[in-house]
Design a protein around this motif. Structure first.
Motif, PDB file in Angstrom:
ATOM      1  N   TYR A 209       0.827  -1.203   0.000  1.00  0.00           N
ATOM      2  CA  TYR A 209       0.000   0.000   0.000  1.00  0.00           C
ATOM      3  C   TYR A 209       0.865   1.258   0.000  1.00  0.00           C
ATOM      4  CZ  TYR A 209       0.789  -0.387   5.076  1.00  0.00           C
ATOM      5  OH  TYR A 209       1.354  -0.526   6.311  1.00  0.00           O
ATOM      6  N   LYS A 210       0.215   2.362  -0.346  1.00  0.00           N
ATOM      7  CA  LYS A 210       0.854   3.674  -0.368  1.00  0.00           C
ATOM      8  C   LYS A 210       0.964   4.194   1.059  1.00  0.00           C
ATOM      9  CE  LYS A 210      -0.659   6.267  -3.681  1.00  0.00           C
ATOM     10  NZ  LYS A 210      -1.412   7.237  -4.494  1.00  0.00           N
ATOM     11  N   THR A 211       2.078   4.839   1.377  1.00  0.00           N
ATOM     12  CA  THR A 211       2.265   5.467   2.681  1.00  0.00           C
ATOM     13  C   THR A 211       2.357   6.983   2.469  1.00  0.00           C
ATOM     14  OG1 THR A 211       4.686   5.430   2.617  1.00  0.00           O
ATOM     15  CG2 THR A 211       3.587   3.464   3.491  1.00  0.00           C
ATOM     16  N   VAL A 212       2.532   7.729   3.534  1.00  0.00           N
ATOM     17  CA  VAL A 212       2.640   9.188   3.443  1.00  0.00           C
ATOM     18  C   VAL A 212       3.840   9.587   2.576  1.00  0.00           C
ATOM     19  CG1 VAL A 212       3.085  11.283   4.789  1.00  0.00           C
ATOM     20  CG2 VAL A 212       1.513   9.555   5.661  1.00  0.00           C
ATOM     21  N   SER A 213       4.918   8.806   2.649  1.00  0.00           N
ATOM     22  CA  SER A 213       6.140   9.188   1.938  1.00  0.00           C
ATOM     23  C   SER A 213       6.508   8.257   0.776  1.00  0.00           C
ATOM     24  CB  SER A 213       7.314   9.234   2.917  1.00  0.00           C
ATOM     25  OG  SER A 213       7.468   7.974   3.538  1.00  0.00           O
ATOM     26  N   GLY A 214       5.717   7.214   0.538  1.00  0.00           N
ATOM     27  CA  GLY A 214       6.053   6.288  -0.549  1.00  0.00           C
ATOM     28  C   GLY A 214       5.194   5.046  -0.513  1.00  0.00           C
ATOM     29  N   TYR A 215       5.845   3.885  -0.379  1.00  0.00           N
ATOM     30  CA  TYR A 215       5.129   2.612  -0.424  1.00  0.00           C
ATOM     31  C   TYR A 215       5.690   1.620   0.586  1.00  0.00           C
ATOM     32  CZ  TYR A 215       2.790   3.921  -4.700  1.00  0.00           C
ATOM     33  OH  TYR A 215       1.998   4.554  -5.612  1.00  0.00           O
ATOM     34  N   LYS A 216       4.800   0.730   1.015  1.00  0.00           N
ATOM     35  CA  LYS A 216       5.222  -0.428   1.797  1.00  0.00           C
ATOM     36  C   LYS A 216       5.200  -1.619   0.847  1.00  0.00           C
ATOM     37  CE  LYS A 216       4.029  -3.532   5.558  1.00  0.00           C
ATOM     38  NZ  LYS A 216       3.141  -3.776   6.699  1.00  0.00           N
ATOM     39  N   LEU A 217       6.317  -2.340   0.797  1.00  0.00           N
ATOM     40  CA  LEU A 217       6.427  -3.544   0.003  1.00  0.00           C
ATOM     41  C   LEU A 217       6.647  -4.723   0.940  1.00  0.00           C
ATOM     42  CD1 LEU A 217       9.103  -2.275  -2.584  1.00  0.00           C
ATOM     43  CD2 LEU A 217       6.635  -1.980  -2.689  1.00  0.00           C
ATOM     44  N   LEU A 218       6.338  -5.919   0.483  1.00  0.00           N
ATOM     45  CA  LEU A 218       6.648  -7.137   1.226  1.00  0.00           C
ATOM     46  C   LEU A 218       7.483  -8.036   0.330  1.00  0.00           C
ATOM     47  CD1 LEU A 218       3.311  -8.184   2.989  1.00  0.00           C
ATOM     48  CD2 LEU A 218       5.283  -7.036   3.982  1.00  0.00           C
ATOM     49  N   TYR A 219       8.591  -8.531   0.872  1.00  0.00           N
ATOM     50  CA  TYR A 219       9.410  -9.507   0.162  1.00  0.00           C
ATOM     51  C   TYR A 219       9.205 -10.849   0.839  1.00  0.00           C
ATOM     52  CZ  TYR A 219      13.290 -12.009  -1.877  1.00  0.00           C
ATOM     53  OH  TYR A 219      14.044 -12.941  -2.546  1.00  0.00           O
ATOM     54  N   LYS A 220       8.771 -11.845   0.061  1.00  0.00           N
ATOM     55  CA  LYS A 220       8.502 -13.177   0.609  1.00  0.00           C
ATOM     56  C   LYS A 220       9.426 -14.187  -0.053  1.00  0.00           C
ATOM     57  CE  LYS A 220       3.603 -12.141   1.257  1.00  0.00           C
ATOM     58  NZ  LYS A 220       2.231 -12.607   0.992  1.00  0.00           N
ATOM     59  N   ASN A 221      10.009 -15.057   0.767  1.00  0.00           N
ATOM     60  CA  ASN A 221      10.866 -16.102   0.207  1.00  0.00           C
ATOM     61  C   ASN A 221      10.303 -17.501   0.455  1.00  0.00           C
ATOM     62  OD1 ASN A 221      11.460 -16.692   2.851  1.00  0.00           O
ATOM     63  ND2 ASN A 221      13.662 -16.394   2.667  1.00  0.00           N
TER      64      ASN A 221
END
Length: 94
Positions: A56-68
């Motif tokens: 999702y979008k945050t105030v300053s950019g984005y939150k990403l998730l890296y899954k292995n």
């Protein structure tokens, strides 16, 4: 592991295997100002999807998730162009 900065990448935590390559690519994007990897969490549900995902979008950019497959790591990206980042992300990572 202490905190340190390497270019646009601010490292406060260890990185999951394979994430370093993804972060290396994100650092080369002009729309990205900074990258902050977060904590690593174990996934309870066995082997799930693998790769980098836009959450999702945050105030300053984005939150990403890296899954292995067995673990997941949050990655926060500070960017100066939301639409440009989303376009590049979808082109490169689907």
């Amino acid at each position: 592991m202490g905190k340190h900065r390497s270019g646009k990448l601010k490292v406060e935590h260890h990185l999951l295997e394979g994430l370093e390559n993804v972060l290396g690519e994100l650092q080369r994007w002009d729309v990205v100002d900074s990258i902050i990897p977060g904590r690593i969490k174990r996934q309870n549900r066995g082997r799930g999807s693998k790769g980098i995902f836009l959450k999702y979008k945050t105030v300053s950019g984005y939150k990403l998730l890296y899954k292995n497959g067995t673990s997941v790591q949050e990655v926060f990206v500070v960017c100066n162009d939301y639409k440009g980042f989303e376009k590049l992300f979808k082109e490169r990572f689907g």
